[in-house]
Design a protein around this motif. Sequence first.
Motif, short mmCIF file in Angstrom:
data_model
loop_
_atom_site.label_atom_id
_atom_site.label_comp_id
_atom_site.label_asym_id
_atom_site.label_seq_id
_atom_site.Cartn_x
_atom_site.Cartn_y
_atom_site.Cartn_z
N GLN A 10 0.50 -1.46 0.48
CA GLN A 10 -0.24 -0.12 -0.02
C GLN A 10 1.04 1.51 -0.53
OE1 GLN A 10 -3.01 0.37 3.17
NE2 GLN A 10 -3.65 2.20 2.85
N MET A 11 2.01 1.27 0.44
CA MET A 11 2.70 2.04 0.75
C MET A 11 3.82 2.76 -0.14
SD MET A 11 3.78 1.71 4.31
CE MET A 11 6.02 3.48 4.37
N GLN A 12 3.76 1.61 -0.98
CA GLN A 12 3.67 1.63 -2.49
C GLN A 12 3.60 2.05 -3.34
OE1 GLN A 12 5.67 -2.53 -3.06
NE2 GLN A 12 8.06 -1.99 -1.84
N MET A 13 2.18 1.98 -3.95
CA MET A 13 1.23 2.29 -4.25
C MET A 13 1.31 3.94 -4.40
SD MET A 13 0.58 -0.07 -6.56
CE MET A 13 -0.34 0.54 -6.91
N GLU A 14 0.85 4.49 -3.02
CA GLU A 14 0.58 5.35 -2.62
C GLU A 14 1.73 6.52 -2.95
OE1 GLU A 14 0.49 5.91 1.32
OE2 GLU A 14 -1.54 4.64 1.19
N ARG A 15 2.78 6.51 -3.12
CA ARG A 15 4.45 6.81 -3.17
C ARG A 15 4.38 6.38 -5.29
NH1 ARG A 15 7.54 10.42 -2.73
NH2 ARG A 15 10.42 10.29 -3.72
N ILE A 16 4.15 5.34 -5.31
CA ILE A 16 3.52 5.69 -7.24
C ILE A 16 2.35 6.88 -7.35
CG2 ILE A 16 2.92 4.10 -9.25
CD1 ILE A 16 4.70 2.13 -7.91
N ASN A 17 1.40 6.64 -6.76
CA ASN A 17 0.79 8.00 -7.21
C ASN A 17 1.15 9.19 -6.81
OD1 ASN A 17 -1.08 5.79 -7.70
ND2 ASN A 17 -1.96 5.65 -5.50
N GLU A 18 2.07 9.36 -6.29
CA GLU A 18 2.67 10.05 -5.75
C GLU A 18 3.09 10.70 -6.97
OE1 GLU A 18 4.32 10.65 -2.19
OE2 GLU A 18 2.82 10.37 -0.97
N LEU A 19 4.37 9.98 -6.85
CA LEU A 19 4.85 10.12 -7.97
C LEU A 19 5.15 10.70 -9.71
CD1 LEU A 19 7.95 7.66 -7.87
CD2 LEU A 19 8.30 9.71 -7.37
N ILE A 20 3.16 10.12 -10.06
CA ILE A 20 2.69 9.67 -11.00
C ILE A 20 2.41 11.53 -10.88
CG2 ILE A 20 0.42 9.09 -12.96
CD1 ILE A 20 0.65 6.25 -11.83
N GLU A 21 1.51 12.14 -10.15
CA GLU A 21 0.94 13.05 -9.43
C GLU A 21 1.84 14.53 -9.90
OE1 GLU A 21 -1.50 15.94 -9.68
OE2 GLU A 21 -1.78 13.67 -9.44
N SER A 22 3.45 14.00 -9.14
CA SER A 22 4.03 15.08 -9.86
C SER A 22 5.01 15.12 -11.24
CB SER A 22 5.48 14.37 -8.73
OG SER A 22 5.95 15.44 -9.34
N ASN A 23 4.59 14.74 -11.82
CA ASN A 23 4.74 14.06 -13.58
C ASN A 23 4.10 14.67 -13.75
OD1 ASN A 23 7.03 12.69 -12.90
ND2 ASN A 23 6.92 10.43 -13.61
N HIS A 24 2.80 14.77 -13.82
CA HIS A 24 1.53 15.09 -14.53
C HIS A 24 1.60 17.15 -14.43
CE1 HIS A 24 -1.30 12.05 -14.82
NE2 HIS A 24 -0.05 11.70 -15.92
N ASN A 25 1.62 17.28 -12.99
CA ASN A 25 2.39 18.60 -12.22
C ASN A 25 3.63 19.24 -13.34
OD1 ASN A 25 -0.16 18.35 -10.53
ND2 ASN A 25 1.32 17.88 -9.09
N VAL A 26 4.75 18.48 -13.59
CA VAL A 26 6.37 19.46 -13.93
C VAL A 26 4.94 19.02 -15.69
CG1 VAL A 26 8.37 19.21 -14.94
CG2 VAL A 26 7.40 18.15 -12.43
N THR A 27 5.47 18.20 -16.34
CA THR A 27 4.57 18.35 -17.49
C THR A 27 2.88 19.44 -18.17
OG1 THR A 27 4.00 15.53 -18.09
CG2 THR A 27 3.11 16.70 -19.69
N ARG A 28 2.41 19.96 -17.32
CA ARG A 28 1.26 20.74 -17.26
C ARG A 28 2.32 22.44 -16.92
NH1 ARG A 28 -2.19 17.56 -14.13
NH2 ARG A 28 -1.50 19.04 -12.20
N LYS A 29 3.41 22.28 -15.99
CA LYS A 29 4.22 23.57 -15.69
C LYS A 29 5.49 23.26 -17.76
CE LYS A 29 4.51 23.85 -11.10
NZ LYS A 29 5.47 23.69 -9.99
N LEU A 30 5.53 22.50 -18.20
CA LEU A 30 6.29 22.54 -19.16
C LEU A 30 5.38 22.96 -20.18
CD1 LEU A 30 8.44 19.21 -18.94
CD2 LEU A 30 9.16 21.71 -18.67
N GLU A 31 4.31 22.75 -20.16
CA GLU A 31 3.47 22.89 -21.84
C GLU A 31 2.84 24.40 -21.61
OE1 GLU A 31 -0.11 20.26 -21.13
OE2 GLU A 31 0.87 18.47 -21.98
N GLU A 32 2.83 24.63 -20.38
CA GLU A 32 2.32 26.21 -20.18
C GLU A 32 3.96 27.33 -20.71
OE1 GLU A 32 1.01 26.02 -16.50
OE2 GLU A 32 -0.91 25.35 -16.60
N ALA A 33 5.12 26.84 -19.86
CA ALA A 33 6.14 27.28 -20.28
C ALA A 33 6.37 27.35 -21.97
CB ALA A 33 6.98 26.71 -19.28
N TYR A 34 5.54 26.16 -22.26
CA TYR A 34 6.39 26.17 -24.03
C TYR A 34 4.97 27.05 -24.26
CZ TYR A 34 5.97 24.46 -28.73
OH TYR A 34 5.32 24.46 -29.67
#
Length: 331
Positions: free
Chosen positions: A290-314
Amino acid sequence: SDAVATPQAPGAQEEAATDQLPSKIDPITAVQDSIDSLALSLFEALRGVRDAVAPESLEVPGARTATSATSSAVTAFQEANEEMEKDASAKERLLNGVNAEYFPPRAFDLLEPDYDAFIMTYLRDNPYAKDLVDRFASLESKAQDLKTNADKVIETPEIAVGDVGYEFRKRFDAGWYSGKVIEIRPMAANGYNHRCVYSDGDMEDLRLQDLEQLAKLDPNNNKTRKGLSAKISDRVKFPLTQTEYTKLLLDSEHQRDVETTQTLAKKILAKSAEVNDLVAKLPGMNRTRQMQMERINELIESNHNVTRKLEEAYLVAKDRREEVRVALGES
C-alpha cells in the motif's frame, strides 16, 4: 602514415579495460553482481559434487568405476634393483621391483577394492592409505573406549580391603587358599574383627592390617598389564581382512562426501545471505504494498504537474517568439 598499434599482453589489456570501466556503486548493480556470484558458487558446488561422485581417474581417492583402472601402470612389477645395499630393510627388499603406480587405482576402487593392493600401497607410504589406517585406528580406539565404558557400567563395584565381601588369598603350608570377609565384629579383642572363611571351609579372624599385608604379598595383585598395554598401543592398528578394509574405504568415502557437501552448502548459504542482505537494503524494500502504491501515485501526480508546467512554459515561449517577430518586422 597510419600509426601502428603496439601489441599488449592479454593481462595488460584486461587491466586497461578494467580501469576504463566506471565504478559500480548502483545498488541494483551490486545485487546483480551478487546474484552472478551466487550462480558461480552453485556451478562450483555442482562441479565439486560431480568430482566427488564420479572423478575422472581412479588414481585419486574416491573413484567409483573400474573402467579407468587400466592406466599406464600395466604390470605390478618392474625391473628390480640388483645392487641393493646389504643393510637394506625388509620393507625395501620387499618393495624392490614393485611398480608403485600399479596398486593405488586398484586399492581405492570403490566397486572392487583390492585388499592386497591396499597393503602394497600402504607400504609405499601412500598418503591416502596412511589416512585410512589412521582413521581405522581412531575408530578402533573409540570402539574400545565405548566397550570399556560399558563394562564399567555393568561391572560389580570394587570392594575395598576389609569390607564384607572382600576376597583375598593367603598362603598356608599346603599352598594358597582363597578367603572372603563374611562379617565385621566391632567388639572383637585386639582388632581381630574381620571374620573370614576360606575355600576349604575353615574360618579365621583377621585384622585390617593383616588383610592389607596379604593384598601386598599376593603375587596375583602385583602383576600389572602396563607393559602389555604399552606394547599393544604402540602397534599400528590395521584392517586385517578384505571385509574390514572394504567397510573402512566405503565409510571414509561417505564421510568425505558428507564433508564436501557441507562445505559447498555453507558457501551457497553465505552467498544467498549476501544477496538477501543487498536486496533488503534497496530503496523502498521496507515499505508495504500500500505504501509503495501511494508513493507511485505521488510520483505520477508529480510528473503530471511537471508536464503541465512545461506545456505552459512552452506556450509562453511561443507567444514571446511571435511578439519578437512582429516587433522586428515593424522596424
